[in-house]
Structures are given as structure tokens and as C-alpha cells.
Design a protein around this motif. Sequence first.
Motif, PDB file in Angstrom:
ATOM      1  N   GLU A   1    -151.207  24.212  46.440  1.00  0.00           N
ATOM      2  CA  GLU A   1    -150.915  23.384  45.266  1.00  0.00           C
ATOM      3  C   GLU A   1    -150.502  24.193  44.029  1.00  0.00           C
ATOM      4  N   LEU A   2    -150.550  25.519  44.119  1.00  0.00           N
ATOM      5  CA  LEU A   2    -150.210  26.376  42.982  1.00  0.00           C
ATOM      6  C   LEU A   2    -148.810  26.949  43.127  1.00  0.00           C
ATOM      7  N   LYS A   3    -148.264  27.406  41.992  1.00  0.00           N
ATOM      8  CA  LYS A   3    -146.999  28.145  41.987  1.00  0.00           C
ATOM      9  C   LYS A   3    -147.331  29.575  41.596  1.00  0.00           C
ATOM     10  N   TYR A   4    -146.549  30.522  42.112  1.00  0.00           N
ATOM     11  CA  TYR A   4    -146.860  31.938  41.962  1.00  0.00           C
ATOM     12  C   TYR A   4    -145.679  32.707  41.386  1.00  0.00           C
TER      13      TYR A   4
ATOM     14  N   TRP B   1    -150.754  32.931  38.946  1.00  0.00           N
ATOM     15  CA  TRP B   1    -150.555  31.594  39.504  1.00  0.00           C
ATOM     16  C   TRP B   1    -150.599  30.572  38.364  1.00  0.00           C
TER      17      TRP B   1
ATOM     18  N   ALA C   1    -151.202  26.351  37.814  1.00  0.00           N
ATOM     19  CA  ALA C   1    -151.577  25.039  38.343  1.00  0.00           C
ATOM     20  C   ALA C   1    -150.812  23.958  37.581  1.00  0.00           C
TER      21      ALA C   1
ATOM     22  N   SER D   1    -153.668  36.004  41.416  1.00  0.00           N
ATOM     23  CA  SER D   1    -153.841  35.663  42.828  1.00  0.00           C
ATOM     24  C   SER D   1    -154.952  36.479  43.487  1.00  0.00           C
TER      25      SER D   1
ATOM     26  N   TYR E   1    -159.266  31.653  42.004  1.00  0.00           N
ATOM     27  CA  TYR E   1    -158.676  30.319  41.863  1.00  0.00           C
ATOM     28  C   TYR E   1    -159.674  29.309  41.313  1.00  0.00           C
TER      29      TYR E   1
ATOM     30  N   TRP F   1    -160.346  31.837  36.463  1.00  0.00           N
ATOM     31  CA  TRP F   1    -159.076  31.519  35.784  1.00  0.00           C
ATOM     32  C   TRP F   1    -159.043  32.252  34.443  1.00  0.00           C
TER      33      TRP F   1
END
Length: 120
Positions: free
Chosen positions: A6-9, A15, A17, A25, A92, A96
Motif C-alpha cells: 500500500e506504500l510508494k517508495y 516510503w 503512505a 524502508s 512501517y 515513521w
Amino acid sequence: MQTPNELKYAASHEWLASDGTVGISDFAQDQLGDVVYVELPEVGRVVTAGESIAVVESVKTASDIYAPASGTIVAVNEQLSGNPELVNSGPYGDGWLFKLDVTEEGGDLMDAEAYTAANG
């Protein structure tokens, strides 16, 4: 290595959200080793995608943290000042770094599959 779908990197291992939360990461925290200090950005700071805005220091090295998106810093993880090791134990979750009010995502963000392939 965990890489939630569900995350972008970012290629620089941050990452992002969907709610604007940013961290590093699992791969990045593993490469850093034991995190001993985290320097977070100021709430209210306006940042541009790709800009160096924080620092994570470990027993091995210090690494710049880059904004994976443009926007305004709306929160920082205050728990990290007394417990920087949260970055290692929960990259994650409790580890954060900060939250952004995102105005535009960075152009180089990858999905979990592409990030894993790039760092496998």
C-alpha cells in the motif's frame, strides 16, 4: 525484507503512505544498522520532492532523508527523540518519521514490486 504494497517508495529508500506519512524502508534501516539519532524537520516547513529534510544517524553512518513528495510538514514523530531505535524495530509502524500535507508526489516513486526488484 518487508515491503508493504500500500506504500510508494523513492529510490532513496523513503516510503510514502496515502495519508502523507513518511518513513524509511525496511531495506534502508537494515543497511543503516542500529539507529542512534534522528534529526526531524520543523512542523510547518514547506518542502519540495527530492529535498534533503532530515537525517538518520546509526552506529555505521549518517544518512540524509529526502522528501518523497512536495508539501508542508504537518507532524513529526516525537517518540524518536527518546527512542530512535523505533526506526529499526518498526520502520512501517512506530518508526515513521514525519507527515506531509502532500501537494505533489515525487516523480520517481515506485510501487512495492518495482522497489523490491530494484533492491533485491
